[in-house]
Enzyme design. Structure first.
Site, short mmCIF file in Angstrom:
data_model
loop_
_atom_site.label_atom_id
_atom_site.label_comp_id
_atom_site.label_asym_id
_atom_site.label_seq_id
_atom_site.Cartn_x
_atom_site.Cartn_y
_atom_site.Cartn_z
N GLU A 1 22.54 54.45 5.60
CA GLU A 1 23.07 54.05 4.28
C GLU A 1 23.35 52.57 4.35
OE1 GLU A 1 26.15 56.20 2.24
OE2 GLU A 1 25.49 58.12 3.11
N ASN B 1 27.63 64.21 7.44
CA ASN B 1 27.68 62.89 6.84
C ASN B 1 29.08 62.30 6.94
OD1 ASN B 1 26.65 60.74 4.85
ND2 ASN B 1 28.46 61.54 3.78
N GLU B 2 29.18 61.10 7.44
CA GLU B 2 30.45 60.33 7.46
C GLU B 2 31.65 61.20 7.82
OE1 GLU B 2 30.87 57.96 3.89
OE2 GLU B 2 29.23 56.64 4.49
N TYR C 1 28.07 49.00 3.24
CA TYR C 1 27.81 48.42 1.92
C TYR C 1 28.58 47.11 1.81
CZ TYR C 1 26.29 53.18 0.72
OH TYR C 1 25.65 54.39 0.69
N ASN D 1 28.15 62.29 0.78
CA ASN D 1 29.40 63.04 0.72
C ASN D 1 29.20 64.45 0.18
OD1 ASN D 1 30.71 60.76 1.64
ND2 ASN D 1 31.34 60.06 -0.38
O1 AHR Z 1 25.81 56.48 -1.10
C1 AHR Z 1 27.04 56.78 -1.70
C2 AHR Z 1 28.04 57.39 -0.74
O2 AHR Z 1 28.43 56.42 0.18
C3 AHR Z 1 27.54 58.52 0.11
O3 AHR Z 1 27.64 59.75 -0.50
C4 AHR Z 1 28.46 58.48 1.30
O4 AHR Z 1 27.86 58.94 2.45
C5 AHR Z 1 28.88 57.03 1.38
O5 AHR Z 1 30.26 56.90 1.49
#
Ligand code: AHR
Length: 502
Positions: free
Chosen positions: A294, A174-175, A246, A74
């Protein structure tokens, strides 16, 4: 319940693909204590001449990490890379908007490239497509990769880096699908900027490989349309699409938690299908590969993070303290990558030090290994070669979110050059050991070297700086006789069975 017995046939001819070692990559973001107080702590007794902690470098080397994503995350979406180069005393302090901290910019592109060299890893660099765009990205790659004789490459040389860093792998933002991202974009907006930035960056250095952002996780309402629209626009200019995911065990349901790599498997299959749909639509000869850049467990630290005061320097953010069951799920996630070795060609455990990480440090103190360090290390060390397709027969169970969850997850890697084969197994059964017979008759002349296992009676056992409650041990009871290996996989265990030609 079906009979508790697992059988496997492993044949050297049943091949999925060569494992791209980059699937054992990791990630360092300017976030919490990953950089400041993690890899870098001048004044620490273990600090080298640049302030990098040598004890941390040694642990990263133990993991044999081939590539490290940097500087975010982020954070990259509001980052001015120019702030982090040149004389340190001239670098500005900035509000870091993603994590609401102060960024001192003591460490930047050049220092990180030096650190990566010290740990023996390549850099996977992300460019800011949130607040910035084509111009900043093309200037950065001129700074890092062009030999000299131009404004940005000569600026690098004037900063003491005569030779270019030659960074070969780049993330286009990123994202960008996430509303939390500074400069969040719709799929169309992102696809267009990714397409044009990719063109400009490849004009500067045509040898690079580019990763376009996919979805931030499978629950995003725009998944998988975000991937489809982005690739529809940028297909011929990019090489990879990224996946992030995650998991957590918030409801304390271990059977369901340990099954979550099935969700990851489904995610991977959906993204492959999406890439190949766009390939067909474009009548393209090119295949887009997957960069799972990630992945990890992340939930233990969520509440603590709410209490952190904004605008501090390197606060302890995202410091998940991992337990034994987390290590088992991490093992199953690594197995899932190996099962998709034909398309998942890059991945990054997020992250590497202190921030949702296998390696922890105490400021001014020790560096130590979390539970998840071990499956990651085993896969990275022994999982290089050809990923084989084990033919597995194992009983299954149902959990809250999943049906037909195999009790045993498996992957196997054959290293032809070293004449070694390694079998990775997770037994998810919460109460019982799992007997397994593995037919290895195609590996004539191979001997069992060792059966390593990670076991613990307590799924919630954790490691600390002073006590390694969860660490690998040898299982001495496994036998190889007449090409059939017989073993007991302990209840809830990670297993690494290694064979080598005599
Ligand atoms: O890895 C932590 C955060 O998770 C990263 O900054 C982001 O890309 C994701 O949401």
């Amino acid at each position: 319940m079906s009979k508790l017995k697992t059988t496997m046939i492993l044949d050297k001819n049943y091949q999925i693909a060569q494992v791209d070692e980059r699937i054992y990559g990791s990630f360092i973001e300017h976030l919490g204590r990953a950089v400041y107080g993690g890899i870098y702590e001048p004044g620490h007794p273990e600090a080298d001449e640049q302030g990098f902690r040598k004890d941390v470098i040694e642990l990263v080397k133990e993991l044999n990490v081939p590539i490290v994503r940097y500087p975010g995350g982020n954070m990259v979406s509001a980052y001015n890379w120019e702030d982090g180069v040149g004389p340190v005393e001239d670098r500005p302090r900035r509000l870091e908007l993603a994590w609401r901290t102060i960024e001192t910019n003591e460490i930047g592109t050049n220092e990180f490239a030096d650190w990566a060299k010290k740990v023996g890893a390549e850099v996977m660099m992300a460019v800011n497509l949130g607040t910035r765009g084509i111009d900043a990205a093309r200037n950065l790659i001129e700074y890092t990769n062009h030999p000299g004789g131009t404004y940005w490459s000569d600026l690098r040389r004037s900063h003491g880096y005569e030779e270019p860093h030659n960074i070969k792998t780049w993330c286009l933002g990123n994202e960008m699908d996430g509303p939390w991202q500074v400069g969040h974009k719709t799929a169309y907006e992102y696809g267009r900027i990714a397409q044009e930035t990719a063109k400009a960056m490849k004009l500067v250095d045509p040898t690079i490989e580019l990763v376009a952002c996919g979805s931030s996780n499978t629950n995003m309402p725009t998944f998988p349309e975000y991937e489809a629209t982005t690739l529809d626009l940028a297909y011929e200019h990019v090489d990879f699409i990224s996946l992030h995911q995650y998991y957590g065990n918030r409801s304390n349901d271990p059977a369901n938690y340990l099954a979550k790599n099935l969700d990851m498997d489904h995610f991977i299959k959906t993204v492959i299908a999406t890439c190949d749909y766009i390939k067909a639509k474009h009548r393209s000869k090119k295949t887009i590969q997957l960069s799972f850049d990630e992945w990890n467990v992340w939930y233990h630290s969520n509440d603590a993070d709410q209490k952190i005061e904004p605008w501090s320097i390197a606060p302890p953010q995202l410091e998940d303290h991992y337990n034994f069951e987390d290590a088992l799920l991490v093992g199953s996630m690594l197995i899932t990558f190996l099962q998709h070795a034909d398309r998942v060609k890059m991945a990054a455990m997020a992250q590497l030090v202190n921030v949702i990480a296998p390696i922890m440090t105490e400021n001014e103190g020790r560096a130590w290994k979390q539970t998840i360090f071990y499956p990651y290390m085993h896969a990275s060390i022994f999982g290089r070669g050809i990923s084989l397709k084990p033919i597995l027969t194992t009983p299954k169970y149902d959990s809250k979110d999943f049906t037909d969850v195999p009790y045993v997850d498996s992957a196997a890697v054959y290293n032809e050059e070293k004449e070694e084969v390694t079998i990775f197994l997770v037994n998810k059964h919460l109460e019982s050991n799992m007997p397994i017979d593995i037919d290895l008759r195609s590996f004539e002349g191979y001997k069992l070297i060792e059966h390593i296992e990670l076991v613990n009676d307590d799924l919630k056992a954790v490691n600390t700086a002073s006590h390694q409650a969860v660490q690998p041990q040898q299982n001495k009871n496994s036998k190889l006789d007449g090409g059939i290996l017989t073993a007991q996989l302990a209840k809830t265990s990670w297993n690494v069975i290694r064979l080598k030609k005599d």
